[in-house]
Design an enzyme around this catalytic site. Structure first.
Site, short mmCIF file in Angstrom:
data_model
loop_
_atom_site.label_atom_id
_atom_site.label_comp_id
_atom_site.label_asym_id
_atom_site.label_seq_id
_atom_site.Cartn_x
_atom_site.Cartn_y
_atom_site.Cartn_z
CE LYS A 180 1.86 -7.47 11.02
NZ LYS A 180 0.40 -7.78 11.21
CD GLU A 255 1.77 -7.11 -5.83
OE1 GLU A 255 0.74 -6.46 -6.54
OE2 GLU A 255 2.64 -7.46 -6.59
CB CYS A 289 -6.27 -6.67 -4.36
SG CYS A 289 -5.31 -8.12 -5.18
CD GLU A 390 -9.23 -2.27 -1.91
OE1 GLU A 390 -8.62 -1.66 -0.88
OE2 GLU A 390 -8.81 -3.18 -2.65
#
Ligand code: NAD
Length: 497
Positions: A180, A255, A289, A390
């Protein structure tokens, strides 16, 4: 582009492109120009079910199940070859979808081929073992078996690469997969699925269902026939996936995001350190990331490092990502662009000083204006939101420190633990920092290096499990312990044997 001439991507199920059960499609937009360039199938839970059923049937069918590991490896090698042969095309599709620099995307696509080659080679090298069992007259061995249907859920920043990180070991281990992709960057995954069929993967071994995460993604996680969930994305999505998977005790690989420190000591090679800081936060316009979004810099060199950084970002070539000369491209989505601008305002309201950038960029050369000028914030304390959350954009928070102990305390005082950089010429200090930093990856005198040969993943809220390297294939296998008794001689059935 009219609806008639626009590229249309259906779902990819059972070896072919099919229309979604909903009959609905959504637009995919080019971040640089702001134009809609393709239509993507808006799948729903029913489509997720169809794809899982196809993957489950393929998992049990002899066309896949009866292949030797060597034969599976050969198929993956062929897929790697096709990725290499089509690298320009795949790179162009992905670059159009997520706005990354063509130079970076092309390198990533070639690297995707390497992931397939690496796990193709590993497919027939994961053996079980005979156990020197502590009982007479029995023989015990351990074998590895695939899990079944793996659901892989991926984000928008590196769709092909982050899918290959899961797909290559999962297929090498003998599983089947339903991917997906992000609703913002689905096109390149459909192109990859077509190549997989061309490579000879049996229908149903690799399926792609596009659509919203909360509908298609959730349906895959909850499906009784998915055996494992491999997720890359933000920590909110990761938590939702992890909690839902726990209901059925499904293993997960997560992750997630980061707030990685890039630590520069006064004895570092400053020319290299400054370039490393730039690559850490302004590479991919910070949409990575592993972004080194916190610069921890020793107080004695703070001003010099900041001045050098300002000099570099002021001359950065910002613009069309399809131009190989461009150094900083657009932000992938309008929502993310707004989120970054909001974070800059939050930082300023908390007392940070904006010494470079801090604003959007528009006008000639900046397409639809979905750009953020590379931003450097000084006067940041580690308890500010800009140092703890973040941003996923080209925003660097600069935090001074005095001693190594201070640097480590600041580096670790965050809920994430994905990566870190250490810049020093002192090898003993570097090794000490490596030991003390809570992060899945530590780069010493370099930053943002990755390879299929070594594990990548996070500690704390940055995730669970690792991708890459020899051991990652074990995340897609389960152990079975086998007891064989050549000459049965049990006397008493009521006691443990
Ligand atoms: P996201 O979490 O919003 O979405 C990731 C994927 O999960 C998408 O396909 C989305 O549709 C799906 N999804 C969202 N909610 C879901 C749910 N409840 N159930 C099932 N699926 C769901 O992330 P994003 O905005 O696409 O990507 C950016 C994030 O990804 C950042 O936080 C970044 O740090 C992280 N990321 C991590 C790594 C890594 O290797 N650690 C690599 C790249 C990106």
């Amino acid at each position: 582009m009219s609806n008639e001439t626009m590229v249309k991507y259906g779902l990819y199920i059972d070896g072919e492109m099919v229309a979604p059960s909903t009959g609905k499609w959504f637009d995919t937009t080019e971040p640089f120009s702001g134009t809609v360039w393709a239509r993507i199938a808006k799948g729903a839970a029913e489509d997720a079910d169809r794809a899982v059923e196809s993957a489950d049937a393929a998992f049990r069918a002899p066309e896949w199940r009866a292949l030797t590991a060597t034969q599976r490896g050969a198929l993956l090698r062929r897929l790697g070859d096709l990725v290499r042969e089509n690298a320009d095309f795949l790179g162009a599709v992905e670059q159009r979808d997520n706005g990354k620099l063509i130079t970076e995307v092309r390198g990533q696509v070639l690297n995707v081929a390497e992931w397939f080659y690496y796990y193709a080679g590993l497919a027939d090298k994961v053996g079980g073992h005979v156990v020197p069992i502590n009982k007479p007259g029995v023989f015990n061995y351990v074998k590895y078996e695939p899990l079944g249907v793996v659901a892989a859920i991926t984000p928008w920043n590196s769709p092909l690469a982050l899918t290959a990180w899961k797909l290559a070991p999962a297929l090498a281990a003998g599983n089947t997969v339903v991917v997906k992709p992000s609703e913002y960057t689905s096109a390149s995954l459909i192109e990859l699925a077509k190549l997989a069929t061309q490579a000879g993967l049996p229908p149903g071994v690799f399926n792609v269902v596009t659509g919203p995460g909360t509908e298609v993604g959730s349906a895959l996680v909850a499906h009784p026939k998915t055996a494992k969930i491999a997720f890359t994305g933000g920590d909110a999505g990761g938590r939702a996936v992890s909690l839902a998977a726990a209901a059925d005790f499904k293993p997960v690989t997560l992750e997630l995001g980061g707030k990685s420190p890039n630590i520069v000591f006064e004895d570092a090679d400053l020319d290299q350190a400054v370039l490393g800081v730039v690559s850490g936060i302004f590479g991919a316009a910070g949409q990575t990331c592993m972004a080194g979004s916190r610069l921890l810099v020793q107080s004695s060199i703070h001003d010099e490092v900041v001045d050098r950084l300002i000099g570099i970002v002021k001359s950065a070539r910002i613009g069309d990502p399809s131009n190989p000369e461009t150094q900083i491209g657009p932000i992938a989505t309008r929502a993310q662009w707004q989120r970054i601008l909001d974070y800059i305002e939050i930082a300023k309201s908390e007392g940070a000083r904006c010494v470079a950038g801090g604003h959007a960029l528009s006008g000639p050369g900046h397409g639809a204006g979905q750009f953020i000028a590379p931003t450097i914030l000084t006067g940041v304390r580690n308890d500010m939101r800009i140092a703890q959350e973040e941003v996923f954009g080209p925003v660097l928070a600069v935090i001074p420190f005095d001693t190594e102990d201070d640097a480590i305390a600041i580096a670790n005082d965050v809920r994430f633990g994905l990566a870190a950089g250490v810049w020093t010429r002192d090898l003993a200090r570097a090794l000490d920092c490596v030991d003390r930093i809570q992060a899945g990856t530590v780069w010493v005198n370099n930053y943002r290096s990755t390879s299929f040969t070594t594990p990548f993943g996070g500690m704390k809220h940055s995730g669970l499990g690792r991708e890459g390297g020899v051991d990652a294939i074990k995340a897609y296998l389960q152990e079975k312990s086998v007891w064989m008794t050549p000459n049965p001689s049990r006397a008493n059935p009521f006691v443990l044997g």
